[in-house]
Design an enzyme around this catalytic site. Structure first.
Site, PDB file in Angstrom:
ATOM      1  N   HIS A  93       0.858  -1.182   0.000  1.00  0.00           N
ATOM      2  CA  HIS A  93       0.000   0.000   0.000  1.00  0.00           C
ATOM      3  C   HIS A  93       0.894   1.231   0.000  1.00  0.00           C
ATOM      4  CE1 HIS A  93       0.933  -0.533   4.248  1.00  0.00           C
ATOM      5  NE2 HIS A  93       0.454   0.673   4.524  1.00  0.00           N
ATOM      6  N   ASP A  97       5.873   4.701   5.234  1.00  0.00           N
ATOM      7  CA  ASP A  97       6.833   3.821   5.903  1.00  0.00           C
ATOM      8  C   ASP A  97       7.041   2.512   5.146  1.00  0.00           C
ATOM      9  OD1 ASP A  97       4.081   3.432   6.860  1.00  0.00           O
ATOM     10  OD2 ASP A  97       4.899   1.864   8.161  1.00  0.00           O
ATOM     11  N   HIS A  98       6.242   2.271   4.116  1.00  0.00           N
ATOM     12  CA  HIS A  98       6.446   1.109   3.257  1.00  0.00           C
ATOM     13  C   HIS A  98       7.094   1.497   1.924  1.00  0.00           C
ATOM     14  CE1 HIS A  98       3.957  -1.779   5.659  1.00  0.00           C
ATOM     15  NE2 HIS A  98       3.625  -0.607   6.195  1.00  0.00           N
TER      16      HIS A  98
END
Length: 318
Positions: A93, A97-98
């Site tokens: 997604h 932070d990804h």
């Protein structure tokens, strides 16, 4: 020889020595097994112990990276894995932070020293919106790209993206390794949000992605060899003192939520990653709350922990 070229050659040679000095690349996992390495088990919290969320899956001679949290390139370098050797990259997604390690992995993987050396487009898979994201990154770094093509003659193909965005379903099926995306539940506004199931030689690994309790995660993980699930622990005093933590709790599984998933899915091994230990919360609190509902095999993940999935499941340092 010009001074600029001389400096470039010396720097490249130094980088080769440094990367080679860490030892030879780690061997592939044994035949008919998968190896899962937790590159980063953290959250948006800046932490030297838990880097941003990212997971490496190795199977059938292939290397797949799922999510690109802060420090992903450092963890891969610690494993002596050149960034250019990764076969495919997957996004769950669009939370930062990804994603905040993606520009580093993409750009540094294009450089010519042995830690990079990507010569073909970076294959990346994920939900709709991925094309817009990669175009934006290319536009943002266009001057760097132009300079390096002219100055260092880095191949144009190596900085391109090979984008595969799509709805839930089989996203990748190569060399006996199949990756299926499925919807999870990261809150009503975080849509799309995916988890992934990886299958190889009769074994399966499920990555929940960021999610609350979700019946689809249970369905995908039922009987899986390994389920890697997110979790957050927020002490009551934080919830009272800082309203922002209420939003966190509304978007991620509590230990009780995750334990319910484990108890219903019965994976051969459940592993926590994307671990939010907020305030004074400890790992012991996480485990104690989980054990009130789930008494099966459980591991609290750590950065660079390796899980070998085969006839037997083995956990240990890489």
């Amino acid at each position: 020889m010009t001074l600029r070229l001389s400096v470039f050659i010396r720097c490249t040679a130094f980088a080769m020595v440094v990367f080679a000095g860490t030892g030879a690349m780690a061997a592939d996992p044994p035949q008919n097994t998968m190896r899962v390495t937790l590159l980063g088990t953290g959250t948006p919290v800046p932490s030297p112990e838990r880097f941003g969320n990212s997971t490496l899956v190795e199977a059938g001679g292939q290397k797949l990276v799922f999510d690109f949290g802060r420090g992903v390139t450092i963890r891969l370098a610690q494993l002596r894995i050149p960034f250019g050797t990764i076969n495919a990259h997957f996004l769950t997604h669009f939370h930062s932070d990804h994603l905040n390690g993606l520009p580093d992995l993409w750009l540094t993987g294009w450089l010519r020293p042995p830690y990079g050396n990507r010569n073909t487009p970076m294959a990346i898979y994920g939900p709709p919106g991925l094309t817009k994201l990669t175009k934006g990154l290319t536009d943002a770094f266009v001057r760097d790209i132009e300079i390096r093509k002219a100055d260092e003659h880095d191949p144009e193909a190596g900085i391109a993206f090979d984008v595969h965005e799509g709805a839930p379903g089989v996203m990748y099926d190569q060399g006996g390794v199949k990756v299926t995306a499925f919807n999870n539940d990261h809150g009503p506004l975080v849509v799309p949000s995916y988890g992934y199931k990886i299958e190889y030689q009769g074994h399966s690994v499920v990555l929940s992605g960021d999610t609350r309790y979700n019946a689809e995660v249970v369905r995908q993980a039922t009987g899986a060899d390994l389920l890697v699930h997110c979790v957050t622990v927020i002490p009551d005093e934080l919830l009272k003192q800082f309203p922002a933590y209420q939003a966190v709790l509304q978007h991620l599984a509590s230990p009780e939520d995750a334990a319910r998933v484990f108890a219903e899915a019965h994976p051969k091994l459940a592993v926590y990653s994307h671990i939010g230990l907020n305030g004074n919360a400890k790992e012991e609190d996480l485990v104690a709350r989980t054990r009130k509902i789930y008494d099966g095999p459980l591991v609290v993940g750590q950065d660079l922990m390796s899980i070998e999935v085969g006839a037997q499941t083995k956990v240990g340092p890489r």
